[in-house]
Each structure stands twice: as structure tokens, then as C-alpha cells.
Motif scaffolding. Structure first.
Motif, PDB file in Angstrom:
ATOM      1  N   PHE A 405       0.826  -1.205   0.000  1.00 19.50           N
ATOM      2  CA  PHE A 405       0.000   0.000   0.000  1.00 19.50           C
ATOM      3  C   PHE A 405       0.862   1.258   0.000  1.00 19.50           C
ATOM      4  O   PHE A 405       0.581   2.218  -0.724  1.00 19.50           O
ATOM      5  N   LEU A 406       1.895   1.273   0.818  1.00 20.34           N
ATOM      6  CA  LEU A 406       2.775   2.442   0.884  1.00 20.34           C
ATOM      7  C   LEU A 406       3.471   2.689  -0.449  1.00 20.34           C
ATOM      8  O   LEU A 406       3.601   3.829  -0.903  1.00 20.34           O
ATOM      9  N   ASN A 407       3.916   1.616  -1.099  1.00 24.81           N
ATOM     10  CA  ASN A 407       4.612   1.752  -2.381  1.00 24.81           C
ATOM     11  C   ASN A 407       3.704   2.339  -3.463  1.00 24.81           C
ATOM     12  O   ASN A 407       4.115   3.223  -4.225  1.00 24.81           O
ATOM     13  N   ILE A 408       2.490   1.837  -3.524  1.00 22.57           N
ATOM     14  CA  ILE A 408       1.601   2.245  -4.614  1.00 22.57           C
ATOM     15  C   ILE A 408       0.909   3.576  -4.323  1.00 22.57           C
ATOM     16  O   ILE A 408       0.807   4.446  -5.196  1.00 22.57           O
ATOM     17  N   ASN A 409       0.438   3.766  -3.092  1.00 18.50           N
ATOM     18  CA  ASN A 409      -0.335   4.968  -2.772  1.00 18.50           C
ATOM     19  C   ASN A 409       0.517   6.154  -2.338  1.00 18.50           C
ATOM     20  O   ASN A 409       0.171   7.303  -2.622  1.00 18.50           O
ATOM     21  N   TYR A 410       1.625   5.878  -1.627  1.00 11.88           N
ATOM     22  CA  TYR A 410       2.430   6.960  -1.060  1.00 11.88           C
ATOM     23  C   TYR A 410       3.731   7.188  -1.811  1.00 11.88           C
ATOM     24  O   TYR A 410       4.020   8.301  -2.269  1.00 11.88           O
ATOM     25  N   LYS A 411       4.505   6.120  -1.999  1.00 12.19           N
ATOM     26  CA  LYS A 411       5.789   6.264  -2.683  1.00 12.19           C
ATOM     27  C   LYS A 411       5.600   6.819  -4.096  1.00 12.19           C
ATOM     28  O   LYS A 411       6.388   7.664  -4.557  1.00 12.19           O
ATOM     29  N   SER A 412       4.564   6.384  -4.775  1.00 13.98           N
ATOM     30  CA  SER A 412       4.319   6.876  -6.130  1.00 13.98           C
ATOM     31  C   SER A 412       4.065   8.382  -6.129  1.00 13.98           C
ATOM     32  O   SER A 412       4.489   9.095  -7.051  1.00 13.98           O
ATOM     33  N   CYS A 413       3.373   8.872  -5.101  1.00 17.45           N
ATOM     34  CA  CYS A 413       3.153  10.317  -4.991  1.00 17.45           C
ATOM     35  C   CYS A 413       4.453  11.041  -4.665  1.00 17.45           C
ATOM     36  O   CYS A 413       4.745  12.098  -5.235  1.00 17.45           O
ATOM     37  N   TRP A 414       5.221  10.488  -3.748  1.00 18.72           N
ATOM     38  CA  TRP A 414       6.503  11.098  -3.386  1.00 18.72           C
ATOM     39  C   TRP A 414       7.382  11.260  -4.629  1.00 18.72           C
ATOM     40  O   TRP A 414       7.917  12.339  -4.900  1.00 18.72           O
ATOM     41  N   TYR A 417       5.556  13.689  -7.261  1.00 13.24           N
ATOM     42  CA  TYR A 417       5.661  15.079  -6.822  1.00 13.24           C
ATOM     43  C   TYR A 417       7.082  15.600  -7.079  1.00 13.24           C
ATOM     44  O   TYR A 417       7.279  16.701  -7.594  1.00 13.24           O
ATOM     45  N   SER A 418       8.075  14.796  -6.680  1.00 16.17           N
ATOM     46  CA  SER A 418       9.472  15.229  -6.763  1.00 16.17           C
ATOM     47  C   SER A 418       9.916  15.440  -8.208  1.00 16.17           C
ATOM     48  O   SER A 418      10.545  16.456  -8.542  1.00 16.17           O
ATOM     49  N   ALA A 419       9.600  14.485  -9.081  1.00 14.57           N
ATOM     50  CA  ALA A 419      10.002  14.596 -10.483  1.00 14.57           C
ATOM     51  C   ALA A 419       9.355  15.813 -11.141  1.00 14.57           C
ATOM     52  O   ALA A 419       9.998  16.551 -11.898  1.00 14.57           O
ATOM     53  N   ALA A 420       8.079  16.029 -10.842  1.00 19.26           N
ATOM     54  CA  ALA A 420       7.368  17.170 -11.426  1.00 19.26           C
ATOM     55  C   ALA A 420       7.928  18.489 -10.894  1.00 19.26           C
ATOM     56  O   ALA A 420       8.142  19.436 -11.654  1.00 19.26           O
ATOM     57  N   ALA A 421       8.153  18.561  -9.583  1.00 19.95           N
ATOM     58  CA  ALA A 421       8.645  19.808  -8.987  1.00 19.95           C
ATOM     59  C   ALA A 421      10.009  20.194  -9.544  1.00 19.95           C
ATOM     60  O   ALA A 421      10.278  21.377  -9.812  1.00 19.95           O
ATOM     61  N   GLN A 422      10.884  19.219  -9.726  1.00 24.29           N
ATOM     62  CA  GLN A 422      12.209  19.523 -10.273  1.00 24.29           C
ATOM     63  C   GLN A 422      12.091  20.176 -11.649  1.00 24.29           C
ATOM     64  O   GLN A 422      12.804  21.147 -11.955  1.00 24.29           O
ATOM     65  N   GLN A 423      11.191  19.670 -12.477  1.00 21.40           N
ATOM     66  CA  GLN A 423      11.001  20.247 -13.808  1.00 21.40           C
ATOM     67  C   GLN A 423      10.359  21.632 -13.726  1.00 21.40           C
ATOM     68  O   GLN A 423      10.764  22.566 -14.429  1.00 21.40           O
ATOM     69  N   MET A 424       9.351  21.785 -12.863  1.00 21.90           N
ATOM     70  CA  MET A 424       8.658  23.074 -12.744  1.00 21.90           C
ATOM     71  C   MET A 424       9.589  24.154 -12.202  1.00 21.90           C
ATOM     72  O   MET A 424       9.535  25.316 -12.631  1.00 21.90           O
ATOM     73  N   ILE A 425      10.430  23.792 -11.245  1.00 18.25           N
ATOM     74  CA  ILE A 425      11.402  24.745 -10.712  1.00 18.25           C
ATOM     75  C   ILE A 425      12.368  25.177 -11.816  1.00 18.25           C
ATOM     76  O   ILE A 425      12.710  26.358 -11.948  1.00 18.25           O
ATOM     77  N   LYS A 426      12.771  24.220 -12.614  1.00 21.14           N
ATOM     78  CA  LYS A 426      13.682  24.494 -13.732  1.00 21.14           C
ATOM     79  C   LYS A 426      13.040  25.436 -14.756  1.00 21.14           C
ATOM     80  O   LYS A 426      13.698  26.333 -15.312  1.00 21.14           O
ATOM     81  N   GLN A 427      11.744  25.258 -15.007  1.00 18.61           N
ATOM     82  CA  GLN A 427      11.034  26.083 -15.987  1.00 18.61           C
ATOM     83  C   GLN A 427      10.825  27.518 -15.515  1.00 18.61           C
ATOM     84  O   GLN A 427      10.700  28.434 -16.315  1.00 18.61           O
ATOM     85  N   LYS A 428      10.697  27.695 -14.170  1.00 19.67           N
ATOM     86  CA  LYS A 428      10.500  29.012 -13.548  1.00 19.67           C
ATOM     87  C   LYS A 428       9.172  29.661 -13.939  1.00 19.67           C
ATOM     88  O   LYS A 428       9.056  30.881 -13.997  1.00 19.67           O
ATOM     89  N   THR A 429       8.171  28.840 -14.201  1.00 18.49           N
ATOM     90  CA  THR A 429       6.851  29.376 -14.573  1.00 18.49           C
ATOM     91  C   THR A 429       5.749  28.891 -13.636  1.00 18.49           C
ATOM     92  O   THR A 429       4.564  29.028 -13.945  1.00 18.49           O
ATOM     93  N   GLY A 430       6.128  28.328 -12.484  1.00 21.02           N
ATOM     94  CA  GLY A 430       5.130  27.812 -11.557  1.00 21.02           C
ATOM     95  C   GLY A 430       4.570  26.477 -12.011  1.00 21.02           C
ATOM     96  O   GLY A 430       5.063  25.861 -12.963  1.00 21.02           O
ATOM     97  N   GLY A 431       3.523  26.045 -11.354  1.00 20.76           N
ATOM     98  CA  GLY A 431       2.913  24.774 -11.736  1.00 20.76           C
ATOM     99  C   GLY A 431       1.884  24.311 -10.737  1.00 20.76           C
ATOM    100  O   GLY A 431       1.663  24.943  -9.694  1.00 20.76           O
ATOM    101  N   ARG A 432       1.244  23.210 -11.060  1.00 14.40           N
ATOM    102  CA  ARG A 432       0.222  22.604 -10.206  1.00 14.40           C
ATOM    103  C   ARG A 432       0.562  21.131 -10.008  1.00 14.40           C
ATOM    104  O   ARG A 432       0.676  20.379 -10.989  1.00 14.40           O
ATOM    105  N   ILE A 433       0.702  20.722  -8.755  1.00 17.74           N
ATOM    106  CA  ILE A 433       0.887  19.312  -8.420  1.00 17.74           C
ATOM    107  C   ILE A 433      -0.327  18.880  -7.606  1.00 17.74           C
ATOM    108  O   ILE A 433      -0.682  19.520  -6.612  1.00 17.74           O
TER     109      ILE A 433
END
Length: 543
Positions: A405-414, A417-433
Motif C-alpha cells: 500500500f505504501l509503495n503504490i499509494n504513497y511512494k508513487s506520490c513522493w 511530486y518530486s520529479a514534477a517539482a524539479q522540472q517546474m522549478i527548472k522552468q520558472k513558470t510555476g505549476g500545479r501538483i
């Protein structure tokens, strides 16, 4: 059961002469609603000016002055709306006053009563008058109340992400009288949601943080002014050094480092007034900690767990909103993903399929890289993948099952979230997670501990991520579905029957009930909402 075809045409806004109320009126007018505008008689000039501005938007507006702490005034507002426009679909009880702050021992009850009249009694009477008309019409409706937030010191800021306009959920020192009025308003919304849900009426409250209005100027002023209502209180009264320090502390504690504007709140009210909020009721939604630019215009999104149910509905809704979409699910669901991709492209946008388990870091990084490669950027990340619980006690559950449960429901979000945030920070245009949480993230249930624990984790991650990434213009929120009719819940036959017995709206949720909320979270209208876990359950649990 407020129908998906709900199309509001007419609204009432109290306390509409300035600040948040004025912004709400203008936003609802921009949405195409005719309006009855209320405020005190001494603010008639301001109302008349607002009526002219609204008329220029192509809708009609009528000014009605009076004290909404009186029943006759509320009855009059409703009858005027019906007489002038034919019906009432949206009631916004915005009128309210603030308390400069006194400790309990130095406050007489005679000082409490005026606060209770304006902040609570007015909402009780307004809600009641509106509900009677909406029940009579038989077409459902939206009742929306206000719960405001006073600021005291930096310690206050530490409770913002667990508070409901914090004074509606956690009382603040020297604001006992004011806080009581907001506790009572929140209780009213929850009770009303349960009583009137059967008529298709939803009842919610918006909970502004530090919004730059005349009211917040009062809280920063050294005195409580006897103001000319036609002049800005902020302009009339010089702010004290202590008050400015409160303002600075708020900016420090705010995830995205700015004070709110009335328009930030108006956009949330617009969502509550729309058909997209149809399975959200009895909730108090914070509007207090983000700064994604108002010009944010999302073009590209990722949706995980997209092959069926809620994920599929989210992908289709974002496509309807004009976003290109990368669709993810397990490899075994490739055929369903391919079929969805074809349907998405019929809406005039692009779709790419990327199968794989999002509990793996490389898959999340690959999805993000594919989105950027195919579409040029990533603006919205929806971490929807997850599994539902099996009815099993703690003592009968080996920890290996908990880890699943932790792997599928929580780890996948972690990881997502992290992969998306790294890209959004790089773009410098904000974003929605946006993450998939659950009502089980608010209150755990017996025989479902692994599932509940994984969703509590998602809720915590969402709050922390909001605070860490707010400075980059990234908002992070989660949706918390109740009982939704999807393949994942097909086996919960008995539980569904029990759910209908306690659900205010007297129906099970549909995937589209969730996708409408995700659409809001993904839009520029949610720019001052972050770290929130919004319950979407038809009025069973309240936050």
C-alpha cells in the motif's frame, strides 16, 4: 443530488460594497450571473458604482441596502432576486466584521453580541432564506459562507495548514469573541449541508487568510476607526509599526511569499458556485498560502493511473480544458490507455501513452521527460495512481501487505511530486501538483489500517511540499474522494448501501465529480490555494 447540468443564472452577494464581496460580485458577473448586491445603507454610493461596473459586463445587477442581521432584510433580498431575475441559484453570505482583539476577562458579553449578530446570525438568516427558495424551486443551489482569519503573531502562522480559516477550527488568543462567531458559522455550514443535501443544495465556506482589504487594515491599525464608509479604511488610518510586523510575519510564513488579494478568494467562490463543485458540501476551504501567477496558463499535464475510473475522467476533463496529456498506467492496461489517447485527441489536444509502475523512480522521471520532449513543458502533474483497501484487521495483516500500500499509494506520490517539482522549478513558470488522497486521510477506519496509513502519508506530503515549493510558484493540493462508483469499488456492495444512508446528497459519487475539482486545482483560479486536502464525498465527512 445537485445535477451535473446545474447552470446558475442568478446570485445574491452580501457585504458587496468593497473588498472580498466586491471581487466576488465581479467574478460571478464575469461568469454570467445576474446579481443582487447588498451592503449597509451608508454604502449605497459604492453599491451603485458596482452595479454600473457589473452592467458593463453584459449582466444585470440590483442594489439592495440593509442589515443582514435582520430576517426581513434577508427575506427581501431573496424576494428581490426572484422578482427581478426569476430564480435564485447562488447565495454568498459574505457580510462580516472583525474584532480588534481583547482577552476574555476584559470582554463583556454585550461586546460579543454585535459580533455574533453580524458574523453568525446574518449567515443563519441568509442561508435559511436562500434554502427555502431553492427548495421551492426544486432545482438545487449553492450556498456559500465566509470564515475569516485574524492575525496575531508569528506563532499563529504555524497552524495555518491545519486550520479552517484557523479561527473556524482553532481559536486564537485575544480573539475569543470573534473566533466563536466563526466556529458557529462552520458548524452551521456542516449542519445545513446535511439537512439540505437531499434537495441538491450544497453548502460550503471559504476561509481567507491575510487578504489585502479594509478589514485587514483594521487589524493592523492602532485604533478601531469610526470610518466614513465611502472612504477606504486603509487610506484613512496609518498602520502601526506592530501591525506592519504582523504583515511581515505573514509574508514570511506564507508558502509563496505574498499577501492575498480579494480576487484570489473570488475565484474560489466561483468554483463553489459552479457545477464542478457538485459533490463538495459541508467543507471549509482555506485560501491562504500560494502565489502561482494570475497569468498562469497550463498547457501540458501528466495523469497517472489514467486507464480507468477517476484517472480516466481527469484525463478527459483536462483535455476538455485544452491541455495536452501524458497518460500513464500499468503496462497490462496498455490497450485501455491507447483507447483513451484516441478519445483525448478528439478534443483537439495531443496525448501520449507512457506505461509503467509509478512506484519506480525511473518511470516518474521518464514520464516527465516525455512530457517535456513531446509538448515542451510540464504545467500540471496529477498523481492519481493508487489501490483501494481490503477489509482486513491489523493483527491479520503482515507488514509486507502494508508496504505494498505504501509503495503504490504513497511512494508513487513522493516520486511523482518530486520529479514534477524539479522540472517546474527548472522552468520558472510555476505549476500545479495534485495528489490522490482520500477521506481516509482525515479519519482512519477499522479493518483498513494499511490503506488509511498510506493516505495519511499523502496528506502530510502534500502539506510539506506546498510549503517547500511555494516559493517557486508551485501549488500542491490533494483531492479526497468518498465513495465513488468505479471498478475499484465494485466489490463494496454493503458499504455502498451504508454510505447512501449517511450521504447528504443521497447518491454515490461519479468520477466526473472528482475531475471537476482537479480541473479547478489545475487552473489559475486556485492560485491562492495550496497544501489543502479537499473532501469530495457528498457530505459525509467535514473538515
Amino acid at each position: 443530488m445537485s445535477p451535473s447540468s446545474f447552470s446558475p443564472k442568478n446570485a445574491i452577494v452580501t457585504g458587496a460594497a468593497h473588498g472580498i464581496g466586491r471581487a466576488i460580485a465581479l467574478r460571478l458577473a464575469a461568469d454570467g450571473l445576474n446579481l443582487v448586491l447588498n451592503d449597509l445603507p451608508e454604502r449605497l454610493d459604492l453599491l451603485d458604482t458596482l452595479v454600473k461596473e457589473i452592467s458593463s459586463l453584459g449582466v444585470r445587477a440590483v442594489a439592495c441596502t440593509g442589515d443582514v442581521g435582520e430576517k426581513s432584510v434577508n427575506d427581501g433580498l431573496v424576494s428581490t432576486c426572484v422578482k427581478e431575475f426569476g430564480s435564485l441559484e447562488v447565495m454568498v453570505c459574505n457580510a462580516g466584521i472583525v474584532d480588534p482583539g481583547k482577552d476574555i476577562l476584559n470582554t463583556t458579553y454585550e461586546e460579543v453580541e454585535p459580533l455574533m449578530k453580524v458574523n453568525f446570525k446574518s449567515q443563519w438568516l441568509g442561508c435559511s432564506a436562500a434554502a427555502e427558495q431553492m427548495i421551492k424551486q426544486g432545482t438545487g443551489g449553492r450556498i456559500i459562507g465566509s470564515v475569516y482569519f485574524p492575525f496575531v503573531n508569528y506563532v499563529t502562522l504555524s497552524v495555518l495548514l491545519v486550520a479552517s480559516s484557523a479561527v473556524g477550527k482553532q481559536c486564537l488568543g485575544i480573539f475569543a469573541a470573534y473566533s466563536a462567531t466563526k466556529f458557529s458559522s462552520r458548524a452551521l455550514a456542516q449542519s445545513a449541508a446535511q439537512e439540505w443535501g437531499q434537495y441538491g443544495i450544497t453548502v460550503n465556506t471559504y476561509c481567507p487568510g491575510y487578504i489585502q482589504t479594509e478589514l485587514s487594515a483594521l487589524l493592523r491599525s492602532s485604533t478601531v476607526p469610526q470610518a466614513d464608509p465611502n472612504q477606504s479604511l486603509a487610506a484613512k488610518h496609518q498602520e502601526t509599526e506592530e501591525g506592519m510586523e504582523v504583515k511581515r510575519m505573514w509574508e514570511l510564513g506564507c508558502a509563496l511569499k505574498r499577501l492575498g488579494k480579494p480576487e484570489d478568494v473570488a475565484d474560489v467562490v466561483s468554483f463553489f458556485a459552479s457545477k464542478d463543485s457538485r459533490y463538495v458540501t459541508g467543507q471549509s476551504t482555506l485560501v491562504l498560502a500560494s502565489m502561482s501567477p494570475s497569468e498562469f496558463n497550463p498547457k501540458n499535464a501528466i495523469v497517472t493511473g489514467a486507464a480507468q475510473g477517476i484517472g480516466r475522467a481527469i484525463a478527459l476533463r483536462l483535455a476538455e480544458d485544452g491541455l495536452n496529456v501524458v497518460l500513464n498506467d500499468l503496462a497490462k492496461n496498455q490497450q485501455a490507455l491507447d483507447s483513451l489517447a484516441k478519445e483525448v485527441t478528439t478534443k483537439g489536444v495531443k496525448a501520449v501513452v507512457y506505461p509503467g509502475s509509478v512506484s519506480e523512480k525511473s518511470v516518474n522521471e521518464g514520464i516527465v521527460a516525455t512530457c517535456v520532449e513531446k509538448f515542451g513543458s510540464l504545467d500540471v502533474m496529477v498523481c492519481n495512481a493508487g489501490i483501494c483497501y481490503a477489509m482486513k484487521g491489523i493483527l491479520d495483516t503482515p507488514f509486507e501487505e502494508v508496504e505494498n500500500f505504501l509503495n503504490i499509494n504513497y511512494k508513487s506520490c513522493w516520486l511523482g511530486y518530486s520529479a514534477a517539482a524539479q522540472q517546474m522549478i527548472k522552468q520558472k513558470t510555476g505549476g500545479r501538483i495534485i495528489g490522490a488522497s482520500s477521506v481516509a486521510s482525515k479519519k482512519s477506519h477499522p479493518m483498513a489500517a494499511p490503506y488509511c496509513a498510506s493516505k495519511f502519508c499523502v496528506r502530510a506530503l502534500t502539506q510539506s511540499a506546498a510549503q517547500e515549493w511555494g516559493q517557486y510558484g508551485i501549488t500542491v493540493n490533494a483531492y479526497c474522494p468518498g465513495m465513488i462508483s468505479t471498478p475499484m469499488t465494485d466489490y463494496l456492495v454493503v458499504e455502498k448501501e451504508q454510505y447512501l444512508g449517511v450521504c447528504a446528497l443521497k447518491r454515490l459519487g461519479e468520477p466526473e465529480d472528482i475531475s471537476g475539482v482537479v480541473s479547478f486545482f489545475a487552473s489559475k483560479d486556485s492560485r491562492y490555494v495550496t497544501g489543502q486536502n479537499l473532501i469530495i464525498d457528498g457530505g459525509v465527512n467535514f473538515d
